[in-house]
Scaffold this active site. Structure first.
Site, PDB file in Angstrom:
ATOM      1  N   LYS A 253     -36.484  -6.298  33.451  1.00 27.55           N
ATOM      2  CA  LYS A 253     -35.265  -6.697  32.730  1.00 27.55           C
ATOM      3  C   LYS A 253     -34.110  -5.756  33.029  1.00 27.55           C
ATOM      4  O   LYS A 253     -34.311  -4.605  33.421  1.00 27.55           O
ATOM      5  CB  LYS A 253     -35.550  -6.749  31.232  1.00 27.55           C
ATOM      6  CG  LYS A 253     -35.735  -5.405  30.573  1.00 27.55           C
ATOM      7  CD  LYS A 253     -35.487  -5.494  29.068  1.00 27.55           C
ATOM      8  CE  LYS A 253     -35.217  -4.122  28.494  1.00 27.55           C
ATOM      9  NZ  LYS A 253     -34.346  -4.068  27.371  1.00 27.55           N
TER      10      LYS A 253
ATOM     11  N   LYS B 201     -42.791   3.882  26.081  1.00 26.80           N
ATOM     12  CA  LYS B 201     -42.021   5.125  25.917  1.00 26.80           C
ATOM     13  C   LYS B 201     -42.892   6.347  26.206  1.00 26.80           C
ATOM     14  O   LYS B 201     -42.420   7.326  26.779  1.00 26.80           O
ATOM     15  CB  LYS B 201     -41.444   5.219  24.494  1.00 26.80           C
ATOM     16  CG  LYS B 201     -40.308   4.243  24.233  1.00 26.80           C
ATOM     17  CD  LYS B 201     -38.996   4.791  24.726  1.00 26.80           C
ATOM     18  CE  LYS B 201     -37.905   3.791  25.032  1.00 26.80           C
ATOM     19  NZ  LYS B 201     -37.411   2.987  23.990  1.00 26.80           N
TER      20      LYS B 201
ATOM     21  N   LYS C 163     -30.250  -0.426  30.087  1.00 29.15           N
ATOM     22  CA  LYS C 163     -29.336   0.713  30.270  1.00 29.15           C
ATOM     23  C   LYS C 163     -30.010   1.843  31.025  1.00 29.15           C
ATOM     24  O   LYS C 163     -29.401   2.495  31.844  1.00 29.15           O
ATOM     25  CB  LYS C 163     -28.887   1.248  28.913  1.00 29.15           C
ATOM     26  CG  LYS C 163     -27.943   0.343  28.197  1.00 29.15           C
ATOM     27  CD  LYS C 163     -27.399   1.039  26.962  1.00 29.15           C
ATOM     28  CE  LYS C 163     -26.926   0.011  25.950  1.00 29.15           C
ATOM     29  NZ  LYS C 163     -28.016  -0.672  25.244  1.00 29.15           N
TER      30      LYS C 163
HETATM   31  P1  ADP Z   1     -31.360  -1.519  26.608  1.00 31.70           P
HETATM   32  O1  ADP Z   1     -32.608  -2.283  26.849  1.00 31.70           O
HETATM   33  O2  ADP Z   1     -30.358  -1.708  27.662  1.00 31.70           O
HETATM   34  O3  ADP Z   1     -31.592  -0.075  26.270  1.00 31.70           O
HETATM   35  P2  ADP Z   1     -31.203  -2.101  23.850  1.00 31.70           P
HETATM   36  O4  ADP Z   1     -32.654  -1.778  23.830  1.00 31.70           O
HETATM   37  O5  ADP Z   1     -30.273  -1.261  23.062  1.00 31.70           O
HETATM   38  O6  ADP Z   1     -30.701  -2.154  25.345  1.00 31.70           O
HETATM   39  O7  ADP Z   1     -31.051  -3.610  23.438  1.00 31.70           O
HETATM   40  C1  ADP Z   1     -30.076  -4.122  22.574  1.00 31.70           C
HETATM   41  C2  ADP Z   1     -30.234  -5.630  22.430  1.00 31.70           C
HETATM   42  O8  ADP Z   1     -30.047  -6.262  23.690  1.00 31.70           O
HETATM   43  C3  ADP Z   1     -31.622  -6.045  21.959  1.00 31.70           C
HETATM   44  O9  ADP Z   1     -31.502  -7.174  21.119  1.00 31.70           O
HETATM   45  C4  ADP Z   1     -32.328  -6.440  23.215  1.00 31.70           C
HETATM   46  O10 ADP Z   1     -33.329  -7.377  23.001  1.00 31.70           O
HETATM   47  C5  ADP Z   1     -31.192  -7.038  24.022  1.00 31.70           C
HETATM   48  N1  ADP Z   1     -31.445  -6.875  25.450  1.00 31.70           N
HETATM   49  C6  ADP Z   1     -31.463  -5.708  26.154  1.00 31.70           C
HETATM   50  N2  ADP Z   1     -31.712  -5.937  27.449  1.00 31.70           N
HETATM   51  C7  ADP Z   1     -31.866  -7.289  27.578  1.00 31.70           C
HETATM   52  C8  ADP Z   1     -32.119  -8.156  28.676  1.00 31.70           C
HETATM   53  N3  ADP Z   1     -32.250  -7.696  29.906  1.00 31.70           N
HETATM   54  N4  ADP Z   1     -32.214  -9.484  28.437  1.00 31.70           N
HETATM   55  C9  ADP Z   1     -32.053  -9.978  27.185  1.00 31.70           C
HETATM   56  N5  ADP Z   1     -31.804  -9.211  26.109  1.00 31.70           N
HETATM   57  C10 ADP Z   1     -31.696  -7.892  26.285  1.00 31.70           C
END
Ligand code: ADP
Ligand code: TRP
Length: 329
Positions: free
Chosen positions: A194, A111, A197
């Protein structure tokens, strides 16, 4: 009965990574365990969202949780800031979290790199707030994606440390959870890393068919296999990983074979992937619209979740206050 807990930050629509990494597990666990699923709105404040966007995203994620099949009668579904007891536990846990270990957290370092002009204290203590979320309901299992593994490890450390400092056996050490036994990482469509969002590489559960087609057709690939049984480059491997999640085993086998004998045309692979993604997401799209527009229903669910979550959180905070010595004399 064992307790399961997990949360997602309200920063936009849920994507396939969120679904396969977290939400799918939530749905399957709700029949067997005492489940708490929440929307981590305090966490999302680290990026300073506009109030109206925050409101809208909370409503979106709540609707998407429900559209995915979370049942408010079975699981406690709530908004983090509706239970401010979490903030008190966070404050108390902060006293036993050391700046050095917080600075060394991978997600914090990432971050700092991504938002160098907004390295706020909330980012530094992100893992402590997450520990408060988990410990406040004494969760045994936390279904999350691979990227959250280190945060879980820190939660375990904070729980142990609290118990040691006060000479109690109060907080449990929660375990990360995935049905496959392994935390998964759904890749993005941009060739590496990965799906996320904020990465602009995601397929959302509510994307319209045309949007899905466009995103998939633009996905990164390579020049194609030159010889039979060539190793796959990362971007192509990633497309296969997504195909495996939403297509039939026969389809996957068909394209793997075509790759192995070098006759694959990526455009065919992408067309198939797009259609299978559209089919896979169809039920979410429809249910989401109905639920999102039913504000009375959403308010009712929100209140119900808040009441159940508060009851459990208040009990923990009261006990922690007693352990720490924050009691009347
Ligand atoms: P983002 O990474 O899109 O901002 P979040 O951080 O809010 O999403 O993640 C919410 C949940 O989704 C968490 O448990 C995170 O581990 C899971 N998650 C997010 N992206 C992935 C991914 N590409 N593969 C597997 N799990 C994911
Ligand atoms: N940190 C998680 C994420 O970015 C969201 C989250 C906040 C969470 N508190 C939690 C997940 C507690 C599991 C348990 O995805």
């Amino acid at each position: 009965m064992k307790t399961v807990l997990s949360g997602i930050r309200p920063t936009g629509h849920l994507h396939l990574g969120n679904y396969f990494g977290a939400v799918k597990n939530f749905v399957e666990l709700q029949d067997k365990y005492r489940c708490f699923y929440f929307i981590a709105d305090y966490h999302s404040l680290t990026t300073h969202p506009k109030p109206e966007h925050l409101q809208q995203n909370i409503r979106t994620v709540l609707s998407e949780y429900l559209a995915c099949g979370l049942d408010p009668e079975k699981a406690t579904i709530y908004i983090q800031s509706d239970v401010p007891e979490v903030a008190e536990l966070y404050l108390l846990l902060n006293m036993n979290a050391y700046v050095g270990e917080l600075e060394r957290t991978t997600t914090f370092k990432e971050k700092v790199r991504k938002q160098p002009n907004n390295v706020n204290a909330g980012l530094l203590t992100y893992a402590v707030l997450m520990a408060a979320d988990i410990l406040i309901h004494h969760a045994d299992y936390v279904p999350v994606g691979k990227d959250q593994e280190q945060h879980l490890e820190m939660t375990r450390k904070f729980a142990r440390r609290f118990n040691n400092i006060y000479g109690v056996d109060y907080f449990k050490e929660p375990e990360p959870f995935s049905f496959t036994g392994k935390l998964i990482k759904v890749p993005g469509l941009d060739g590496s890393g990965k799906m996320g969002k904020s990465e602009g590489n995601a397929i959302n559960l509510t994307d319209e068919p045309d949007v899905i087609r466009k995103k998939v057709m633009k996905a990164v690939t390579d020049a194609g296999p030159k010889e039979p049984n060539s190793p796959m480059s990362e971007p192509v491997k990633n497309l296969f990983t997504i195909l495996e999640l939403v297509s039939t085993p026969d389809t996957v086998e068909y394209f793997k074979q075509k790759y192995a004998d070098t006759t694959i045309r990526y455009v065919d692979l992408k067309k198939q992937l797009a259609e299978d993604l559209i089919k896979f997401t169809e039920p979410f799209r429809q249910r989401f619209k109905d639920i999102y527009n039913n504000i009375d229903y959403l308010r009712k669910i929100r209140k119900m979740g808040q009441e159940k979550a508060k009851e459990s959180a208040q009990k923990t905070v009261k006990e922690v206050r007693e352990i720490i010595g924050l009691t009347n004399f």
